[in-house]
Scaffold this active site. Sequence first.
Site, PDB file in Angstrom:
ATOM      1  N   CYS A 103      25.772  17.117 -31.985  1.00 46.62           N
ATOM      2  CA  CYS A 103      26.595  17.948 -32.381  1.00 46.62           C
ATOM      3  C   CYS A 103      26.222  18.855 -33.310  1.00 46.62           C
ATOM      4  O   CYS A 103      26.617  19.931 -33.711  1.00 46.62           O
ATOM      5  CB  CYS A 103      27.940  17.406 -32.668  1.00 46.62           C
ATOM      6  SG  CYS A 103      28.658  16.476 -31.420  1.00 46.62           S
TER       7      CYS A 103
ATOM      8  N   SER B 135      39.117  18.368 -30.963  1.00 43.42           N
ATOM      9  CA  SER B 135      38.311  19.389 -30.497  1.00 43.42           C
ATOM     10  C   SER B 135      38.195  19.106 -29.045  1.00 43.42           C
ATOM     11  O   SER B 135      38.158  18.068 -28.477  1.00 43.42           O
ATOM     12  CB  SER B 135      36.837  19.398 -31.091  1.00 43.42           C
ATOM     13  OG  SER B 135      36.021  18.336 -30.949  1.00 43.42           O
TER      14      SER B 135
ATOM     15  N   HIS C  40      34.322  23.464 -29.404  1.00 39.78           N
ATOM     16  CA  HIS C  40      33.344  22.781 -29.576  1.00 39.78           C
ATOM     17  C   HIS C  40      32.278  22.316 -28.574  1.00 39.78           C
ATOM     18  O   HIS C  40      32.111  21.060 -28.129  1.00 39.78           O
ATOM     19  CB  HIS C  40      33.573  21.267 -30.480  1.00 39.78           C
ATOM     20  CG  HIS C  40      32.549  20.424 -30.788  1.00 39.78           C
ATOM     21  ND1 HIS C  40      31.256  20.895 -31.456  1.00 39.78           N
ATOM     22  CD2 HIS C  40      32.615  18.984 -31.123  1.00 39.78           C
ATOM     23  CE1 HIS C  40      30.680  19.702 -31.823  1.00 39.78           C
ATOM     24  NE2 HIS C  40      31.392  18.671 -31.549  1.00 39.78           N
TER      25      HIS C  40
END
Lengths: 395, 395
Positions: free
Chosen positions: A86, A210, A334
Amino acid sequence: MTNVAVLGVGMHPFGKFENKHIKDLANTAIWNAIEDSGINAREIEAAFVGNCLGGILLGQESVRGQVIMRHAGFKGIPIVNVENACATASTAFRMAWMSVKSGLYDVALAVGVEKMFIGNTAKSIEALTTATDIEVCGNMGLQFTSLYAMNIRKKMDKYGWTKEDLALVAEKNSYNGSLNPYAQFKKPLSKEAVLSSKMIADPITLYMASPMGDGAAAAIICNEKYAKKLSSKPMIRVAASELSSGQASMLESKPTESTTYITVQNAYKQAGIGPEDIDLAEVHDAMSPAELKLYEELGLCAEGEAISLIREGRTKITGDIPVNPSGGLASRGHPVGATGLAQIAEVVWQLRGEAGKRQIKGKNGKLPRFGLTQNDGGYVEGDQAATAVHILSRI
Amino acid sequence: MTNVAVLGVGMHPFGKFENKHIKDLANTAIWNAIEDSGINAREIEAAFVGNCLGGILLGQESVRGQVIMRHAGFKGIPIVNVENACATASTAFRMAWMSVKSGLYDVALAVGVEKMFIGNTAKSIEALTTATDIEVCGNMGLQFTSLYAMNIRKKMDKYGWTKEDLALVAEKNSYNGSLNPYAQFKKPLSKEAVLSSKMIADPITLYMASPMGDGAAAAIICNEKYAKKLSSKPMIRVAASELSSGQASMLESKPTESTTYITVQNAYKQAGIGPEDIDLAEVHDAMSPAELKLYEELGLCAEGEAISLIREGRTKITGDIPVNPSGGLASRGHPVGATGLAQIAEVVWQLRGEAGKRQIKGKNGKLPRFGLTQNDGGYVEGDQAATAVHILSRI
């Protein structure tokens, strides 16, 4: 010492774009960044392209960036493909920054893109489990949500956080997201709505988590000496870039022992400032309540004081230290390989005074001067696999 | 200007290691490089980890390098995952070099690793087709072999290359490979054996083609000022690092229009030398006959003269300009994400006089001084997706 500036940023909105190809998402972000910077695209000398899950989800490995850049009309510039869970897009940004800092290039492009909606949710979730050692945790299906839940439970016990406190973060960020045209979710949520949404992993409810998403973000990075010749935009300096891996367990209890703390301390040192100078922060709230612990780890308040910040509204866009004015991961969205550059984009817009209805004010009541981004990625043997912190300053 | 040295290199042998995990392959290469450098492993400040096909073949994306480095005993240093098709390891090396050159770190590690034998040949071949735009060529099954075959056929027509000339390259390199303990194939092949082996894509026969393979290679890169304090090894300077993408079609006809030519000319300029100074070259002969065109593209001879070089034995390890003393991709092997660093390792060993039975001599009859590596990766819309050239010099 070469100073490096962000000349321009661009995004493709985050959301569910089932009929759009990953190339289209990246293309929009790249050209928005070029337009924003005011430079001629031919000035770009190299591209650092971040993508996280395309091998497993789309079957495209090896030359992901070349495929994307060719589609965007680029031919003949060197391309490096970067991946860091991420924190992929922050890492791509850092590599582009490093390439300019090293003197190799005057102008470089950083792009982060992810296409997660592929019509097969199970496969998308499985791909997300590759953000850890697949043989240790991935194949057990131990997903981030449960790790975050364990961590947040510990904090609730230790510092007296209530479920209402957790929900306040989602309430704040969903309001910010409602003001952000690039956000995946634009509906403001009340604390009550957050708490009554579906329980995902106690105490985390659906509206605190998210979502999966498609999206892209990009930035044009430039040697400051050269920047003045290329662009009339206000110059935003990269005052600090830091990247860490595996400094500490994700289940650590003390803020000062966390990977974020160690990383941000190095960043403050690099920028020559302290947390008291920060005007806004974009942080990695993959689950909204994580924002609370990040207040403490980033030094925005002392240990145990995070709930005061959220209860008193100090991290709202009208507060004295706004956090996640973009809406954060849970509201802005995200798409994992794009998030870090979306954070950078938000900070650039805020520092320039271009954030529209969600524009924050700096400490002097005018434009903010220092903005910080904090972006986490993956975990290996319980440790954060990557944490990137950037500090940008208006000069 | 920061000068950057290679302090140490290491490999895991290339070959078929069905019972070894990708972590084991990388671990061996990393620790061999550390031992070779003579430094304490704690001096390493960052790692750049190259892997190309692990997402599709092993199901591990996102944090490949973190998983590998943790297994190798490292915790707490920043890790960046890099991918660039068959030029992945060269790109990781270049990123590590850039990180030291930029002043961010004094000591960095570059690792390249690939695990291609997964008990499913069809899947491994499919994964290799991701080295192009999967939607344009990959899903058509247009493999490198056929592209190389088309290119070589053109050269045969234009310059009078015979099938025997093509086989001479494989003969030479298989002999070199037989002297290399890290090589996948250690059996010297006669020209006749090469020509009578199975036809793969006319005029390419089986023994001209690089095999699938498992393997890893690594290098320790260091600021030269700091290097003298850390290691008593002969210092090998990175005299040039260049990376290009998409400069020219893989089916180009003139050597001076090729991506390799453009890239190597920049490298010569960076190093302040010309092709006449090069003592040896490790080049990307994914199909052995490609080595011939590379002689011309690298400027080792004029256009049309490649066959003189091979016929006269000038590129043998006993010749005046040895090429692929390691055995090259077809004999040493080609685990795609590791190849570029295996080339670097070979050049370092040669420059130090540590290449054993395959040791070459420099122009003065003593140790070689300048070695070059050329590493190609993938193609998009017919253009080479990545070409990396490095020049190393003994100082």
